[in-house]
Design a protein around this motif. Structure first.
Motif, PDB file in Angstrom:
ATOM      1  N   ASP A 173      -7.332  19.893  11.577  1.00 48.60           N
ATOM      2  CA  ASP A 173      -6.500  19.073  10.689  1.00 48.60           C
ATOM      3  C   ASP A 173      -7.296  18.177   9.742  1.00 48.60           C
ATOM      4  O   ASP A 173      -6.712  17.418   8.984  1.00 48.60           O
ATOM      5  CB  ASP A 173      -5.522  18.194  11.488  1.00 48.60           C
ATOM      6  CG  ASP A 173      -4.574  19.024  12.334  1.00 48.60           C
ATOM      7  OD1 ASP A 173      -4.229  20.130  11.897  1.00 48.60           O
ATOM      8  OD2 ASP A 173      -4.212  18.566  13.427  1.00 48.60           O
ATOM      9  N   GLU A 207      -9.504  23.993   5.758  1.00 49.53           N
ATOM     10  CA  GLU A 207      -8.958  23.390   6.969  1.00 49.53           C
ATOM     11  C   GLU A 207      -9.559  23.976   8.254  1.00 49.53           C
ATOM     12  O   GLU A 207      -9.760  23.270   9.253  1.00 49.53           O
ATOM     13  CB  GLU A 207      -7.438  23.586   6.987  1.00 49.53           C
ATOM     14  CG  GLU A 207      -6.739  22.973   8.173  1.00 49.53           C
ATOM     15  CD  GLU A 207      -5.255  23.243   8.143  1.00 49.53           C
ATOM     16  OE1 GLU A 207      -4.492  22.290   7.901  1.00 49.53           O
ATOM     17  OE2 GLU A 207      -4.859  24.416   8.351  1.00 49.53           O
ATOM     18  N   THR A 251      -0.675  26.898   3.534  1.00 51.79           N
ATOM     19  CA  THR A 251      -2.039  27.371   3.775  1.00 51.79           C
ATOM     20  C   THR A 251      -2.266  28.737   3.147  1.00 51.79           C
ATOM     21  O   THR A 251      -1.325  29.506   2.924  1.00 51.79           O
ATOM     22  CB  THR A 251      -2.343  27.444   5.281  1.00 51.79           C
ATOM     23  OG1 THR A 251      -1.423  28.356   5.883  1.00 51.79           O
ATOM     24  CG2 THR A 251      -2.223  26.078   5.935  1.00 51.79           C
ATOM     25  N   ALA A 259       2.435  21.076   4.604  1.00 51.41           N
ATOM     26  CA  ALA A 259       1.296  21.717   3.955  1.00 51.41           C
ATOM     27  C   ALA A 259       1.471  23.226   3.968  1.00 51.41           C
ATOM     28  O   ALA A 259       2.006  23.804   4.916  1.00 51.41           O
ATOM     29  CB  ALA A 259       0.006  21.322   4.653  1.00 51.41           C
ATOM     30  N   SER A 309      -5.903  24.561   3.074  1.00 51.92           N
ATOM     31  CA  SER A 309      -4.649  23.810   3.144  1.00 51.92           C
ATOM     32  C   SER A 309      -4.376  23.095   1.833  1.00 51.92           C
ATOM     33  O   SER A 309      -5.306  22.574   1.192  1.00 51.92           O
ATOM     34  CB  SER A 309      -4.720  22.788   4.280  1.00 51.92           C
ATOM     35  OG  SER A 309      -3.575  21.953   4.270  1.00 51.92           O
TER      36      SER A 309
END
Length: 592
Positions: free
Chosen positions: A113, A91, A71, A69, A84
């Protein structure tokens, strides 16, 4: 009148005692707990949507991902918002103030998460989303982020617009189906984490610092603890104004924009038993594929919560999370004054002391009159004793004569109740206010002693000092020699200090600090009234002079009555013995 004053004061003290005991037994979160109890057991099948929750697909990022991922972090003075690409979600939202390092959350407002604003669709929708979708993100400006996702069937877009001054983010979600007959019903999911093993930590007067699932619907806020979600199952609420997760001093709330066509239902449940809570917002009617949400993620600061309505353009209801209780008409001005004093002082403890002085000055006129009247009553003690002795067999006549004595000397027998009547609503309003005031949360007064004004004094120095000071202050009050007032005096001198001291052992330190400062000022006020107040001195001297004059007149009248009685009872004096006038004349004749 005298008995009425005694009964009124006892009633006030007992009412205050009942309030303190009630809070001690049921805690200040009684209303919240009642709401939780109302929610504790789901009411049944008629409230369960057949498409929920197992049929909501793709609304959570998968634990295992195919790609790493990426960000986008937006940094602001008060927090850092991180977005994210995995699910195109918010996130993380971490508060920057160092005071939150002392909190269990460490300033993080979202579940790690998982985050917020994951998008999915109900089972009846034509298309579903994979659980590990990768969105394409780009930063539009210093406060705007956009994420897009495309499949052969759908185009999705999320526009995030952060308003940092009010801890707010506005999110617009759009879904466009490429097939003409596609039917998509939007669901937006958010997460929070609360360890069910750490749901204690409060006291009878301080709420535990834990997250609950909360919702406002039909003007009422209802909350469900994680333990209820795990043990008793999911919760459903229909047509919500906002939903999310609530902490005593923090809020993660999501307020969907409403119109006359759409409504939003919410479903909350626990994912597993580790404490992960999930809230789904379903946009109705079925087939609704776009929506707008205004979210607040921050401390329950009253000004910021009010500003959220301006940012949203509609009434979010977030400000209702600060419950001022019955005395809101007092609590709101107190909050405003406290914020103003903090802007000046820079320390919340000092701001509370300034607030105490301000309230004392505002009530000074009435408390001064009360103290003068109490001192006058003490001076009238001998005369009251005399009346009681004189009319001890006639209670009605005694009350009439006592009232006449008070009226003649300009004394109000109910004046002693006034300070308590003035201060009690302020204490209650302040107490309710600080139960959810995010401004005071984890704020210190003196580092190393009181590091959190919303918690109790861990050393108990302040409550013990308060008990001692209240004893001293009670002794400074003018004593009333009236035997019928002895119970009242003992209640004031011993009952009140013990009651308040025990209450403050576990009360928020800011409330104890306020009561302590107010007691200090009251003691100084009593000393001034007793020693230096000219009106009190003159009034006491006048009453004593009146007593002396009355006693002198009484003694003079008694002496006169006694003299008259003696004169009346004294026997008549006999006539003097000796020759009569005629005898004397005869003697004179004979001598010729």
């Amino acid at each position: 009148m005298q008995d009425q004053g005694k009964r009124l004061l006892i009633a006030v003290v007992l009412a205050l005692g009942v309030m303190l005991v009630w809070n001690a037994v049921f805690s200040p979160k009684t209303d919240d707990q009642k709401k939780k109890d109302q929610q504790a057991t789901p009411t049944a099948p008629m409230q369960v949507n057949p498409s929920w929750p197992t049929t909501i697909v793709g609304s959570a990022p998968a634990a295992a991902t195919h790609t790493k991922a990426t960000t986008i972090a937006l940094t602001f003075p008060k927090f850092v918002a991180t977005f994210s690409s995995k699910g195109g979600v918010l996130e993380s939202w971490r508060l920057s103030d160092k005071r939150y390092e002392n909190d269990e959350t460490k300033g993080e407002m979202l579940a790690s998460d998982r985050g917020a604003f994951a998008v999915g669709f109900t089972k009846e929708s034509t298309y579903q989303l994979p659980a590990d979708q990768d969105w394409t993100g780009k930063q539009i400006s210093d406060h705007q982020v956009e994420y897009t996702y495309s499949t052969p069937e759908l185009d999705l877009v999320k526009d995030f617009d952060v308003v940092p001054e009010s801890f707010t983010v506005r999110v617009k979600i759009g879904v466009k189906a490429k097939a003409p007959n596609a039917h998509e019903t939007l669901v937006v999911s958010s997460y929070q984490l609360q360890d069910p093993k750490k749901t204690g930590g409060g006291s009878s007067r301080i709420q535990p610092r834990v997250w609950d699932s909360s919702t406002m619907r039909a003007g009422e806020i209802v909350s469900t603890p994680i333990t209820s979600l795990i043990e008793k199952g999911p919760r459903f609420e229909k047509n919500v104004q906002w939903t999310g997760f609530e902490h005593p001093f923090l809020l993660v709330g999501f307020a969907p924009e409403h119109d006359v066509v759409h409504q939003i239902d919410k479903y909350t449940f626990a994912e597993g038993s580790a404490g992960l809570m999930r809230t789904d917002m379903e946009f109705l009617p079925a087939g609704t594929s776009s929506g707008e949400i205004v979210a607040y993620l921050g401390p329950k600061n009253y000004n910021q919560l009010k500003e959220t309505d301006t940012v949203a353009g509609f009434t979010t209801g977030f400000k209702e999370t600060i419950d001022f209780g019955w005395f809101g008409i007092i609590g709101r001005p107190l909050m405003w004054v406290l914020l103003e004093f903090h802007d000046v002082a820079g320390n919340w403890g000092i701001a509370i002391l300034m607030l105490t002085i301000c309230v004392k000055l505002a009530t000074l006129y009435w408390t001064t009159k009360s103290m003068r009247s109490m001192k006058a009553m003490a001076v009238l003690g001998p005369q009251m004793k005399g009346l009681q002795e004189k009319y001890k067999e006639d209670k009605q006549r005694l009350q009439m004569e006592t009232m006449a004595l008070y009226k003649q000397n300009g004394v109000n027998p109910l004046a002693g109740c006034l300070p308590i009547l003035l201060q009690t609503p302020i204490w209650i309003a302040l107490y309710r206010m600080v139960q959810s005031a995010g401004e005071l949360y984890q704020q210190p007064f003196i580092h190393g002693w009181i590091d959190d004004l919303t918690n109790n004094d861990p050393t108990y120095v302040l409550p013990v000092a308060l008990i001692i000071l209240m004893f001293v202050q009670a002794r400074l009050q003018p004593s009333n020699p009236d035997p019928s007032q002895k119970m009242q005096q003992r209640l004031m001198q011993y009952g009140m200090p013990i009651m308040f001291g025990v209450f403050c052992l576990w009360a928020p330190a800011c409330v104890t600090l306020y009561i302590f400062a107010n007691t200090c000022l009251s003691a100084l006020h009593s000393i001034y009234i007793n020693k230096y107040d000219q009106k009190s001195i003159e009034l006491a001297a006048k009453l004593r002079a009146n007593q002396v004059a009355a006693k002198a007149a009484k003694d003079e009248a008694a002496a006169k009555v006694a003299k008259d009685a003696n004169a009346k009872d004294e026997p008549a004096k006999p006539a003097p013995k000796g020759p009569s006038k005629s005898g004397a004349n005869k003697g004179k004749k004979g001598r010729r």
